[in-house]
Design a protein around this motif. Structure first.
Motif, PDB file in Angstrom:
ATOM      1  N   THR A 196      37.471  34.853  38.226  1.00 16.30           N
ATOM      2  CA  THR A 196      38.035  34.800  39.544  1.00 16.30           C
ATOM      3  C   THR A 196      37.802  33.355  39.937  1.00 16.30           C
ATOM      4  O   THR A 196      37.489  32.171  39.046  1.00 16.30           O
ATOM      5  CB  THR A 196      36.826  35.412  40.408  1.00 16.30           C
ATOM      6  OG1 THR A 196      35.641  34.313  40.412  1.00 16.30           O
ATOM      7  CG2 THR A 196      36.462  36.596  40.631  1.00 16.30           C
TER       8      THR A 196
ATOM      9  N   ASP B 189      39.877  33.251  51.325  1.00 22.77           N
ATOM     10  CA  ASP B 189      39.172  34.758  50.811  1.00 22.77           C
ATOM     11  C   ASP B 189      39.538  35.362  49.461  1.00 22.77           C
ATOM     12  O   ASP B 189      38.953  35.421  48.361  1.00 22.77           O
ATOM     13  CB  ASP B 189      38.580  35.874  52.186  1.00 22.77           C
ATOM     14  CG  ASP B 189      37.647  34.777  52.587  1.00 22.77           C
ATOM     15  OD1 ASP B 189      36.415  34.675  51.582  1.00 22.77           O
ATOM     16  OD2 ASP B 189      37.069  35.711  53.361  1.00 22.77           O
ATOM     17  N   ASP B 190      40.378  35.326  49.304  1.00 26.42           N
ATOM     18  CA  ASP B 190      41.225  36.649  48.921  1.00 26.42           C
ATOM     19  C   ASP B 190      41.503  35.581  47.189  1.00 26.42           C
ATOM     20  O   ASP B 190      41.710  36.066  45.970  1.00 26.42           O
ATOM     21  CB  ASP B 190      42.895  36.878  48.826  1.00 26.42           C
ATOM     22  CG  ASP B 190      42.856  37.676  49.713  1.00 26.42           C
ATOM     23  OD1 ASP B 190      42.287  38.396  49.819  1.00 26.42           O
ATOM     24  OD2 ASP B 190      44.306  38.026  50.062  1.00 26.42           O
TER      25      ASP B 190
ATOM     26  N   LYS C 287      36.613  31.638  41.918  1.00 28.34           N
ATOM     27  CA  LYS C 287      34.720  31.344  42.302  1.00 28.34           C
ATOM     28  C   LYS C 287      34.126  30.790  41.504  1.00 28.34           C
ATOM     29  O   LYS C 287      33.696  29.792  41.690  1.00 28.34           O
ATOM     30  CB  LYS C 287      34.644  32.250  43.388  1.00 28.34           C
ATOM     31  CG  LYS C 287      33.173  32.041  43.713  1.00 28.34           C
ATOM     32  CD  LYS C 287      32.122  32.768  44.606  1.00 28.34           C
ATOM     33  CE  LYS C 287      30.567  32.900  45.156  1.00 28.34           C
ATOM     34  NZ  LYS C 287      29.754  33.904  45.357  1.00 28.34           N
TER      35      LYS C 287
ATOM     36  N   ASN D 179      38.131  35.445  45.873  1.00 31.53           N
ATOM     37  CA  ASN D 179      38.309  36.375  44.819  1.00 31.53           C
ATOM     38  C   ASN D 179      39.576  37.137  43.449  1.00 31.53           C
ATOM     39  O   ASN D 179      38.878  37.817  42.270  1.00 31.53           O
ATOM     40  CB  ASN D 179      37.704  37.391  45.939  1.00 31.53           C
ATOM     41  CG  ASN D 179      36.583  37.415  46.199  1.00 31.53           C
ATOM     42  OD1 ASN D 179      34.962  37.034  46.167  1.00 31.53           O
ATOM     43  ND2 ASN D 179      36.414  37.320  48.040  1.00 31.53           N
TER      44      ASN D 179
END
Length: 100
Positions: A91, A67-68, A93, A71
């Motif tokens: 990012t 997740d880090d 993502k 993001n």
């Protein structure tokens, strides 16, 4: 321990890989086009010594989880990744969705 899992990002599939090492983790997300990774990635080597391979890759610093990595802003990218619209500061993502 090595963990490999499918990862869906806005409906697009990637592979999330995490390698637990002493005092750190190696974290990356990849597909058939390119990948993003924690700061263990040496972008300079890819740009300077392996440029002929045209590796699409980006590095984020200070990430501790998948997740880090999704993001966090990319701190460094390869020259080849620019052809996909990647920019430093986007990012993980955002970068991944450009190669989906």
């Amino acid at each position: 321990m090595i963990t490999v899992n499918p990862l869906e990002v806005d409906g697009m599939m990637f592979t999330a890989i995490q390698v637990e090492l002493p005092k750190t983790n190696l974290i990356m997300i990849t597909n058939e086009t390119g990948y993003i990774m924690c700061a263990a990635l040496d972008v300079d080597v890819l740009n300077e010594k392996l440029a002929h391979r045209k590796v699409v890759a980006g590095r984020a610093v200070g990430v501790r989880s998948i997740d880090d990595l999704l993001n966090a802003p990319l701190e460094k990218i390869t020259d080849a990744s620019r052809t996909y619209g990647w920019e430093v500061g986007m990012t993980g993502k955002e970068a991944l969705l450009k190669i989906a």
